[in-house]
Design a protein around this motif. Structure first.
Motif, PDB file in Angstrom:
ATOM      1  N   MET A  82       0.810  -1.224   0.000  1.00 49.81           N
ATOM      2  CA  MET A  82       0.000   0.000   0.000  1.00 49.81           C
ATOM      3  C   MET A  82       0.841   1.270   0.000  1.00 49.81           C
ATOM      4  O   MET A  82       0.329   2.356  -0.247  1.00 49.81           O
ATOM      5  N   CYS A 129       2.184   3.427   2.079  1.00 49.51           N
ATOM      6  CA  CYS A 129       1.953   4.648   2.857  1.00 49.51           C
ATOM      7  C   CYS A 129       3.322   5.208   3.277  1.00 49.51           C
ATOM      8  O   CYS A 129       4.118   4.480   3.867  1.00 49.51           O
ATOM      9  N   PHE A 133       4.536   7.110   5.537  1.00 52.35           N
ATOM     10  CA  PHE A 133       4.957   7.290   6.929  1.00 52.35           C
ATOM     11  C   PHE A 133       5.184   5.960   7.639  1.00 52.35           C
ATOM     12  O   PHE A 133       5.452   5.932   8.835  1.00 52.35           O
ATOM     13  N   THR A 145       6.656  -0.552   7.212  1.00 53.88           N
ATOM     14  CA  THR A 145       6.316  -1.705   6.369  1.00 53.88           C
ATOM     15  C   THR A 145       6.111  -1.264   4.929  1.00 53.88           C
ATOM     16  O   THR A 145       6.555  -1.926   3.988  1.00 53.88           O
ATOM     17  N   GLY A 146       5.420  -0.141   4.775  1.00 52.15           N
ATOM     18  CA  GLY A 146       5.134   0.362   3.435  1.00 52.15           C
ATOM     19  C   GLY A 146       6.410   0.649   2.650  1.00 52.15           C
ATOM     20  O   GLY A 146       6.468   0.457   1.432  1.00 52.15           O
ATOM     21  N   GLY A 195      -0.980  -5.459  12.145  1.00 51.05           N
ATOM     22  CA  GLY A 195       0.469  -5.577  12.020  1.00 51.05           C
ATOM     23  C   GLY A 195       0.871  -5.314  10.578  1.00 51.05           C
ATOM     24  O   GLY A 195       0.285  -4.458   9.904  1.00 51.05           O
ATOM     25  N   CYS A 199       4.482  -0.780  13.017  1.00 49.11           N
ATOM     26  CA  CYS A 199       4.524  -2.005  12.232  1.00 49.11           C
ATOM     27  C   CYS A 199       5.728  -2.003  11.293  1.00 49.11           C
ATOM     28  O   CYS A 199       6.060  -1.019  10.674  1.00 49.11           O
TER      29      CYS A 199
END
Ligand code: SF4
Length: 368
Positions: free
Chosen positions: A130, A132, A134, A137-138, A181, A359
């Motif tokens: 995805m 994102c 900030f 994980t992204g 998570g 996460c």
């Protein structure tokens, strides 16, 4: 659209994860037991050990003949999670586990004991597509979807840790599960729903955790919300909105370029209409980005007649990131503004900061 389509149930492990009891429906478990030449009632015994006693070691099961145990272990309980690292804070009441999966991929879970409940936050994907900006994980992108067995095993490991008294305060029951998570749960819909059923089905065929104590979050994949609505389950839907205006949301949550704020909220409203369950709006407060008073006003106007609750999350900054948590005074003003509109709002406690609690941070640190 093609980018988003890509992450819908299509990312498979390069080497398939071994099939596990938790990947199968109750009927499939029985059929598999029989196909191995075992009587059907063994399916019940295996499920009881796994979902009621959280025991994944057939060698220790006295009600299964010793000669049968290796067959059961191989076909129903292959080892899916290998512990790599465990980090604690809040005097051990918050614990983060880093697991390695069969193909070397790393995922995290966070277990949190509160006065009145114990919650595990689980991963549904390795990484996330995805993007994102900030989020740790992204930044790493999506590696692959987890299987239902890999997702359920995180919950079983947490339930075992609770029951065996690994957390301070003595043995307890795992009471809540949140899909917050690593990953976007609705982008791995089928495996997530199988896991949800494993979690909410009464023991011995499932973990017997109440549906209302299970939260599935999404950044706003409208077709996924619609599918979830049609399941008519009492689980809680959490929408990670992060800003009420499309202009900023297109940047903060790139999937917004496909499904706009109004479409996402309207899908969530239908979820309420079907289930009667209030949904939660997750909003990471980011300093000078989305924490202005006018945005709180806009959010208040958007939500004042909706059956929604806002959960403000002071951002846990990722190392080297320009994004950081809001000033306390801006956070307080944001809360007050929402309250002025009669919108229920809480500020999430910041458990886990010392242990790279946002996460993906632990997995990222371990790769470095
Ligand atoms: S915030 Fe959630 S949806 Fe966005 S990149 Fe991170 S894990 Fe994925």
């Amino acid at each position: 659209m093609s980018e988003i389509k890509l992450v819908f149930d299509e990312i498979k492990p390069k080497k398939k994860a071994p099939e596990h009891l938790a990947d199968l429906t109750i009927a499939e478990r029985r059929a598999k037991v029989e196909s191995l030449g075992l009587p059907a009632f063994r399916a019940n015994q295996i499920a009881t050990h796994y979902f009621t006693h959280y025991n994944e070691e057939p060698n220790s099961w006295s009600d299964i003949p010793a000669a049968m145990r290796p067959l059961v272990a191989e076909h129903f309980l292959p080892k899916l999670l290998t512990p790599i690292r465990q980090v604690e804070c809040d005097k051990g009441k918050t614990r983060k586990d880093l697991w390695r999966l069969h193909d070397g991929v790393l995922v995290e879970t966070v277990l949190m004991r509160y006065k009145d409940r114990t919650t595990v936050c689980i991963s549904s994907q390795a990484g996330c597509g995805m993007n994102c900006p900030f989020c740790a994980t992204g930044q790493a992108g999506l590696t692959r979807n987890l299987t239902a067995g890999e997702i359920t095993s995180q919950v079983v490991a947490a339930a075992r840790a609770c029951a065996s008294g690994e957390l301070p305060g003595g043995p307890t029951r795992l009471s809540n599960v949140v899909f917050m998570g690593m990953g976007e749960p609705l982008a791995n819909y089928n495996a997530v729903m199988k896991s949800v059923r494993n979690i909410i089905t009464p023991q011995p065929d499932g973990l017997g955790i109440g549906a209302r104590s299970v939260t599935v979050s999404t950044v706003g994949l409208v077709p996924g919300i619609e599918k979830l609505t049609s399941e008519d389950l009492q689980i809680t839907l959490a929408v990670s909105l992060h800003t009420p205006d499309d202009e900023l949301r297109d940047t903060l949550v790139p999937v917004n370029s496909r499904w706009k704020v109004k479409e996402v909220l309207s899908a969530a409203d239908k979820y309420v209409a079907m289930t009667g369950r209030r949904y939660s709006i997750e909003y990471a407060l980011i300093r000078d980005i989305n924490d202005q008073k006018w945005r709180a006003d806009l959010l208040g106007r958007l939500l004042k007649n909706r059956h929604a609750h806002v959960n403000l999350i002071p951002l846990n900054p990722t190392p080297g990131s320009k994004w950081t948590a809001s000033r306390k005074e801006d956070e307080i003003a944001f809360v007050k503004t929402l309250e002025k509109y009669g919108v229920p709002v809480t500020v999430r406690d910041t458990r886990g900061r010392e242990i790279d609690g946002a996460c993906g941070q632990l997995a990222a640190a371990n790769k470095a």
